[in-house]
Enzyme design. Structure first.
Site, PDB file in Angstrom:
ATOM      1  CG  HIS A  25      39.972  -8.080  88.805  1.00 56.91           C
ATOM      2  ND1 HIS A  25      39.259  -8.386  87.660  1.00 56.91           N
ATOM      3  CD2 HIS A  25      40.145  -6.731  88.797  1.00 56.91           C
ATOM      4  CE1 HIS A  25      39.005  -7.262  87.009  1.00 56.91           C
ATOM      5  NE2 HIS A  25      39.532  -6.248  87.675  1.00 56.91           N
ATOM      6  CB  CYS A  79      36.107  -6.000  87.976  1.00 59.11           C
ATOM      7  SG  CYS A  79      36.421  -4.697  86.779  1.00 59.11           S
ATOM      8  CD  GLU A  99      31.640  -1.670  83.674  1.00 64.50           C
ATOM      9  OE1 GLU A  99      31.193  -1.683  82.521  1.00 64.50           O
ATOM     10  OE2 GLU A  99      32.272  -0.734  84.177  1.00 64.50           O
TER      11      GLU A  99
END
Lengths: 389, 164, 340
Positions: C224, C102, C70
């Protein structure tokens, strides 16, 4: 080749000449030299103008006819040629002038050197100066000119035990001499402590190890020696003029602490003049950075490799030494208007040989040397001048 | 600097693509079109071959720069070194990922990929090699140098350019 | 992984908040900070160069290269083409940049799986890498960090076999950055339950259902990890133990590397994993989606050169801490002369 004599000299004050333009300083130095030589401008065959970076610094290329024009000489239509070789541009111009007169192509020529550095910010001037090294493979990777000379200094310290103090003494000496030179950019004396304590530029070099950015111009009139007495009472023979080159980038040199270009130019010059380094009483050497001067003393043959630091500390190159260097104050104190430097060095030697150097006159000066360097040594120029008795 | 001027050097700046003289086997960086050793008999002109440097080397001189070169202002003070590469050629580049005051002559280094400068906030970004201290985990287990293998089969970017 | 680190306490000191407490609440002890000459392109390149040397892979055999991030240095102009050139993979390959908050890196792995599975390419490269920024003083600033990981996807000499992958995607605006905005915005506590937790748990459970596995099937699990707390909580919700999460959890030491986060966790797992062990990885990207992977470590891992390149653990333990002022300079947060 015939013998060439220096018939006249001229020089502006070096420094931050805020109220004076490039053309003004160029013309001032030139006319001083012409007047000094008692020469009429119609006798001239050509103008050689040493200049490093007018295009980058004042957005003006094609400056040789510009100076000719504003000197009121355009009507003579003689040739005006710009010569560029980084910081050695002025000395290169002199070499070209010497070739022209020695070969018989011209009888009388003016050699000028001029640079205007204060019309751009310091950062821009420094960026332009870094272009005298290899832009693509040095400057692009973060190398400035002082950083490259710092690499020389660090290696010299590593190989020969040269100290930070050895370097600093070069600057102290330069300012000692500059204080006596009315044309000098800096006329203040410096203490060793001041040099050592100055803010770092590229370690081990600090602010006071580096020559300043100056404006200035210098000029010389050359002619055949056999006709010199008509124009001057004190003709000076240009006994040798030699140029030598080397790799553009410092990292490609055979030896990082030796400027082979200087070694070769000096050897050729001494051979040309049938003299040796021991005959030289006064010399103007390239001290754009303090390390430059130490390396130059070695490469010119004045001291064994690696010994310049201790020898300089002993006073061997001071006012009472066997050889006195940079009576003008050198690039460090007299100033560093790139293209003017090489010409101004010769102007100072001529003053010494004529006995016109005032407070800084050295006694018994009969043979003098001038040494100018472009970049980190891709070009070196050595001139020898002697008094004609 | 113009875009094309930097772009044409990317194989060299990104990947340390040098060249080698087929006659005297001297390695050069950056690539040259004539071998300075063999130039006397002109045999090398146009015949130098791409040769990939390993990126390993040793600091032979260094400085800590406080008055930055253009584009390096945010990195002051930065260490700048002359590095002697394993294959022979010397080059000038910053040494990163180390306290600049800890750089020494003899320091073993390896090439790393970094930003060199930006053409302002809106312009292109230039990338290239810098050096980082060599550590145990980046010492490849006896990778053969190219001189011990056939250069034409080595998977180098320079080779790929010539094949393209 | 960049060399530099900053602590939450140091960040808090500048903004007059209890940074140490903030760090404890987030489960972040330090976060990585890129040097001024590092960005997603340089980090991606360094990661891939190491992967290629470890895997003894000829870069010319790479047929596809995708970089998920990103924080691509250019809004228009690919990261992937620079990386491909810098590793010597050009010109015969397809390359593109991915963006999905992400999870762009895990999305890149799935794309490579498709190309490799269809035998369109011999090797595909998936990189997740970021130099993410939180607005000064914002909660994100305590965790947003920099780092990346590169994986080479192929059919030969496979060290970790991806047996199943499954995604779970909805339109959930929990975190975003509008075009031209310097820093991202987020929905505060909305980023938790309806976003991260729902997507990660749904995706993990559906994958295990498809694979016929349960939490006990896995030696390691990687989630994550936008902070140190979310992955631990989601792990407990799904029935995983601390021991299973140990190697997959890296954010407490380096902060949230965004597209790199789950992938660096997986790299850390593969640095220590033994043949036959099974690994569950569940990525998450705001906006929102999860990609889950059921992975089995193969015997090939014993022949794989894990000695070359910096092990993830060394990145977690190492680094040089810098004060906020230096961090602000490095991250371009100081307005310089000549800027408009």
């Amino acid at each position: 080749m015939r013998d060439v004599a220096i018939l006249g000299i001229g020089q502006t004050r070096f420094g931050e000449l805020w109220d004076r333009s490039f053309r003004e300083i160029g013309i001032e130095a030139g006319f001083q030299a012409l007047v000094d030589a008692r020469l009429s401008s119609q006798d001239l065959g050509a103008l050689y103008l040493g200049n490093m970076a007018s295009g980058s610094l004042i957005a003006q290329e094609h400056i040789a006819p510009l100076i000719l024009d504003y000197a009121g000489l355009a009507g003579h239509h003689f040739g005006a040629i710009r010569v560029e070789g980084g910081g050695a541009s002025g000395a290169l111009a002199l070499h070209e002038g010497w070739l022209a007169v020695a070969s018989g192509a011209h009888d009388f020529v003016v050699v000028g050197g001029a640079e205007k550095l204060t019309d751009v910010p310091d950062t821009e001037a420094n960026r332009v100066a870094s272009g005298t090294a290899d832009h693509e493979w040095e400057a692009v990777f973060g190398a400035t000119l002082p950083a490259l000379w710092a690499l020389v200094a660090r290696r010299h310290m590593h190989e020969y035990g040269t100290t930070r103090e050895d370097l600093a003494r070069v600057a102290v000496h330069a300012h000692e001499m500059g204080a006596k030179n009315p044309n000098a950019h800096y006329r203040n004396r410096l203490s060793l402590e001041a040099v050592l304590g100055a803010s770092p530029v590229a370690e081990p070099l600090g602010m006071l190890d580096c020559a300043p950015l100056s404006d200035g111009a210098a000029a010389i009139v050359l002619g055949p020696l056999e006709r010199a007495r008509k124009f001057t009472d004190t003709p000076i023979r240009l006994a040798a003029s030699q140029v030598a080159c080397d790799t553009m980038a410092l990292h490609h040199r055979r030896d990082m602490t030796t400027l082979d270009s200087t070694v070769v130019a000096a050897k050729r010059a001494f051979a040309q003049a049938r003299r040796t380094a021991a005959d030289v009483r006064v010399a103007e050497i390239h001290d754009a950075y303090t390390i430059s001067a130490l390396v130059a003393l070695e490469d010119l043959g004045f001291v064994d490799k690696g010994r310049a630091g201790p020898e300089f500390a002993s006073g061997a190159f001071g006012p009472t030494g066997k050889l006195t260097v940079n009576t003008s104050g050198g690039l460090k104190a007299q100033g560093r208007p790139f293209g003017a430097v090489g010409v101004a060095q010769v102007v100072e030697i001529v003053r010494q040989l004529r006995g016109e150097a005032g407070d800084r006159q050295v006694s018994g000066a009969e043979l003098g040397l001038a040494h100018d360097v472009g970049g980190t040594g891709a070009t070196s120029v050595v001139h020898l001048m002697e008094r004609v008795n | 600097m113009s875009i094309a001027r930097f772009w044409r050097e990317t194989p060299v700046r990104y990947n340390l693509g040098g060249c080698r003289c087929p006659t005297c086997l001297t390695v050069y960086f950056p690539p040259r079109s004539v071998c300075p050793v063999c130039v006397q008999h002109r045999s090398s002109i146009g015949r130098l071959e791409p040769f990939q440097l390993s990126g390993e080397g040793e600091v032979v001189s260094y400085t800590v720069v406080h008055d930055a070169a253009e584009g390096f202002e945010m990195q002051v003070p930065y260490a700048l070194a002359i590095v002697k590469t394993r294959e022979g050629p010397q080059l000038t580049a910053p040494v990163v990922d180390i306290d600049p005051s800890e750089v020494r002559i003899g320091l073993k280094v390896r090439a790393t990929f970094r930003k060199l400068r930006e053409e302002g906030k809106a312009g292109v970004i230039h990338y290239g090699y810098k050096f980082a201290p060599m550590d145990d985990v980046h010492r490849p287990p006896e990778r053969p140098t190219q001189s011990e293998t056939a250069p034409s089969t080595a998977p180098t970017a320079v080779a790929s350019e010539s094949r393209a | 992984m960049p060399l530099y680190r900053i602590t939450p306490a140091e960040i808090g000191r500048v903004w007059g908040t209890d940074g140490a407490a903030m760090g404890a609440a987030l489960g972040v002890r330090r976060k990585s900070v890129p040097a001024p000459d590092e960005d997603t392109i340089t980090i991606s390149t360094e990661a891939l160069r190491t992967a290629l040397i470890r895997g003894k892979i000829d870069p010319q055999e790479i047929g596809a290269l995708y970089v998920g991030s990103e924080s691509h240095p250019y809004a228009v102009k690919p990261t992937a083409s620079v990386v491909a050139q810098a590793v010597g993979a050009t010109p015969n390959l397809t390359a593109s940049d991915f963006e999905f908050a992400c999870k762009a890196g895990t999305a890149a792995i799935q794309t490579c799986l498709g190309l490799v599975g269809a035998e369109m390419v011999r090797y595909g490269v998936a990189i997740g890498s970021d130099t993410s920024q939180g607005a000064p003083g914002d909660a994100l600033e305590y965790s947003a960090s920099a780092g990346g990981a590169a994986f080479v996807i192929g059919r030969e000499r496979v060290i970790a076999k991806i047996r199943h992958t499954l995604s779970y995607t909805t339109d959930t605006p929990d975190f975003w950055r509008r075009e031209g905005q310097r820093y991202p915005s987020h929905g505060g506590r909305f980023t938790g339950e309806p976003a991260y937790f729902r997507h990660v748990t749904e995706c993990a459970q559906r994958l295990m259902e498809r694979a016929g596995t349960n939490p006990k099937s896995y030696a390691h699990v990687v989630f994550h990890q936008p902070n140190g707390k979310f992955p631990q909580r989601v792990g407990r919700m799904l029935g995983f133990t601390e021991a299973q999460m140990r190697y997959g959890l890296v954010t407490p030491q380096i902060g949230n590397t965004y597209s790199g986060a789950a992938l660096i966790g997986l790299a850390n797992v593969l640095d220590v994993a033994k043949a036959g062990e099974q690994v569950l990885m569940v990525g998450y990207g705001s906006g929102a989606g999860s990609d889950a992977f059921d992975i089995e470590v193969t015997d090939e891992i014993n022949r794989f050169d894990r000695s070359y390149g910096t092990p993830v653990q060394q990145f977690l333990d190492g680094g040089v801490e810098i004060p906020y002022a230096v961090y602000a300079k490095f991250r371009g947060k100081i307005r310089m002369g000549g800027e408009s």
